[in-house]
Design an enzyme around this catalytic site. Structure first.
Site, PDB file in Angstrom:
ATOM      1  N   GLU A 132      -5.522  -4.839  10.841  1.00 56.82           N
ATOM      2  CA  GLU A 132      -4.511  -3.785  10.947  1.00 56.82           C
ATOM      3  C   GLU A 132      -4.759  -2.964  12.213  1.00 56.82           C
ATOM      4  O   GLU A 132      -5.489  -1.964  12.171  1.00 56.82           O
ATOM      5  CB  GLU A 132      -4.602  -2.861   9.732  1.00 56.82           C
ATOM      6  CG  GLU A 132      -4.286  -3.526   8.421  1.00 56.82           C
ATOM      7  CD  GLU A 132      -3.639  -2.540   7.467  1.00 56.82           C
ATOM      8  OE1 GLU A 132      -2.485  -2.761   7.105  1.00 56.82           O
ATOM      9  OE2 GLU A 132      -4.278  -1.543   7.110  1.00 56.82           O
ATOM     10  N   GLU A 172      -6.707   4.957   7.676  1.00 56.50           N
ATOM     11  CA  GLU A 172      -6.458   6.367   7.334  1.00 56.50           C
ATOM     12  C   GLU A 172      -7.687   6.976   6.666  1.00 56.50           C
ATOM     13  O   GLU A 172      -7.987   8.158   6.833  1.00 56.50           O
ATOM     14  CB  GLU A 172      -5.211   6.491   6.442  1.00 56.50           C
ATOM     15  CG  GLU A 172      -3.949   6.327   7.266  1.00 56.50           C
ATOM     16  CD  GLU A 172      -2.764   5.753   6.513  1.00 56.50           C
ATOM     17  OE1 GLU A 172      -2.786   5.739   5.273  1.00 56.50           O
ATOM     18  OE2 GLU A 172      -1.817   5.293   7.183  1.00 56.50           O
ATOM     19  N   GLY A 224       2.473   2.337  10.770  1.00 57.33           N
ATOM     20  CA  GLY A 224       3.421   3.439  10.621  1.00 57.33           C
ATOM     21  C   GLY A 224       4.167   3.808  11.892  1.00 57.33           C
ATOM     22  O   GLY A 224       4.795   4.855  11.962  1.00 57.33           O
ATOM     23  N   HIS A 234      -9.490   1.371   4.826  1.00 57.59           N
ATOM     24  CA  HIS A 234      -8.200   1.564   5.502  1.00 57.59           C
ATOM     25  C   HIS A 234      -8.391   2.558   6.659  1.00 57.59           C
ATOM     26  O   HIS A 234      -9.166   3.509   6.543  1.00 57.59           O
ATOM     27  CB  HIS A 234      -7.150   2.084   4.511  1.00 57.59           C
ATOM     28  CG  HIS A 234      -5.771   2.056   5.072  1.00 57.59           C
ATOM     29  ND1 HIS A 234      -5.297   3.029   5.924  1.00 57.59           N
ATOM     30  CD2 HIS A 234      -4.767   1.148   4.939  1.00 57.59           C
ATOM     31  CE1 HIS A 234      -4.054   2.720   6.277  1.00 57.59           C
ATOM     32  NE2 HIS A 234      -3.709   1.587   5.692  1.00 57.59           N
ATOM     33  N   SER A 242       3.423  -2.060  10.445  1.00 56.97           N
ATOM     34  CA  SER A 242       4.887  -2.024  10.654  1.00 56.97           C
ATOM     35  C   SER A 242       5.596  -3.325  10.277  1.00 56.97           C
ATOM     36  O   SER A 242       6.553  -3.732  10.949  1.00 56.97           O
ATOM     37  CB  SER A 242       5.210  -1.631  12.098  1.00 56.97           C
ATOM     38  OG  SER A 242       4.803  -0.303  12.335  1.00 56.97           O
ATOM     39  N   ASN A 275       0.855  -1.177   0.000  1.00 55.86           N
ATOM     40  CA  ASN A 275       0.000   0.000   0.000  1.00 55.86           C
ATOM     41  C   ASN A 275       0.897   1.235   0.000  1.00 55.86           C
ATOM     42  O   ASN A 275       1.471   1.590   1.017  1.00 55.86           O
ATOM     43  CB  ASN A 275      -0.899  -0.007   1.257  1.00 55.86           C
ATOM     44  CG  ASN A 275      -1.716   1.265   1.373  1.00 55.86           C
ATOM     45  OD1 ASN A 275      -1.899   2.001   0.391  1.00 55.86           O
ATOM     46  ND2 ASN A 275      -2.219   1.549   2.563  1.00 55.86           N
ATOM     47  N   LYS A 332       0.067   4.270  -0.366  1.00 59.34           N
ATOM     48  CA  LYS A 332      -0.596   5.477   0.162  1.00 59.34           C
ATOM     49  C   LYS A 332      -0.404   6.639  -0.829  1.00 59.34           C
ATOM     50  O   LYS A 332      -0.445   6.420  -2.015  1.00 59.34           O
ATOM     51  CB  LYS A 332      -0.086   5.814   1.560  1.00 59.34           C
ATOM     52  CG  LYS A 332      -0.056   4.590   2.472  1.00 59.34           C
ATOM     53  CD  LYS A 332       0.209   4.938   3.899  1.00 59.34           C
ATOM     54  CE  LYS A 332       0.395   3.661   4.695  1.00 59.34           C
ATOM     55  NZ  LYS A 332       0.208   3.819   6.097  1.00 59.34           N
TER      56      LYS A 332
END
Ligand code: PEP
Length: 246
Positions: free
Chosen positions: A166, A95, A172, A93, A209, A9, A11
């Site tokens: 996730e 985000e 991250g 996701h 991560s 991904n 992003k």
């Protein structure tokens, strides 16, 4: 040895087609694997990369809209992704949930649109944040997110979905979930699917991560079907080591 699903991904990176091409050409040299490698770059690059690299990687969108077409400025529909050769699309996701206010309701509309109007495989992201984990709400959050996302999805279609666990606190941050936490989440997700459909139905992968150092531990000691990789997927050395896992 079971083939693993390895998803990149990217992003909102990189900022040019050239930079993206450089990463993909470099990966082409170093990835030697039977695993399914799926690249999800920004949608603006998809057509170009599909022309250059189809047959080498599978490609997916990072999101899509829940209508097929119409007056929805800025949106991209599942049919459009399919029409250029994508096989996958990420939905929900964290985000998108936190920064763009995506809700379980819109995620459910997207999942149904994808499954009812295309052959795309949805990659449904779910996971708890740090506070929810500390308050022992992880399972309740996973249950709510899965049940809401899968409303109206029949068993035959549910079998196509990949569920990505996730935990938001691991995305991250450089801190990946412990094997025990990953395994517990996988078992619980499988249980929810069994409650709904009578069997596990979907493949379940982990994201948060993942890097070249922890991939062996994550996939070697848990029963996960693959991984979703953010930051490390933009670094060819890192990502090829992850993709080459066996
Ligand atoms: C992600 O974006 O889904 C992700 C897992 O990111 P990272 O690997 O950077 O934690």
């Amino acid at each position: 040895m079971q083939k693993k699903i390895i998803i990149a991904n990217w992003k909102c990176n990189p900022i040019s087609t050239k930079e993206g091409e450089k990463i993909l050409f470099s990966l082409k040299e170093s990835i030697k694997t039977e695993n399914e490698v799926i690249i999800c770059p920004p949608s603006v690059f998809l057509s170009h990369f599909l022309t250059l690299f189809s047959g080498i990687y599978s490609f997916g969108g990072q999101d899509c809209f829940f209508e097929e077409k119409g007056a929805y400025t800025g949106e991209i529909s599942p049919k459009m992704l399919q029409s250029i050769g994508c096989k996958y699309v990420i939905v929900g996701h964290s985000e998108r949930r936190t920064i763009f206010n995506e809700t379980d309701k819109t995620i459910n509309l997207k999942i149904n649109r994808i499954l009812n109007s295309t052959k795309l495989i949805p990659i449904l992201c779910i996971g708890e944040n740090r506070e929810e984990r500390e308050k022992n709400k992880t399972f309740a959050i996973l249950k709510e997110q899965i049940k809401n996302a899968l409303k109206g999805v029949a068993i035959g279609k549910a079998k196509k979905i990949i569920i990505a666990y996730e935990p938001i606190w691991a995305i991250g941050t450089g801190v990946y979930a412990e094997e025990k936490q990953i395994e517990e989440a996988k078992d619980y997700i499988a249980k929810i699917l069994c409650d709904i459909y009578g069997s596990k139905t979907s493949k379940i992968i982990y994201g948060g991560s993942v890097d070249s150092k922890n991939i062996k531990q994550i996939l070697g000691t848990t029963d996960m079907d693959g991984v979703l990789v953010g930051g490390s997927s933009l670094k060819p050395k890192e990502f090829s080591a992850i993709a080459n896992y066996k």
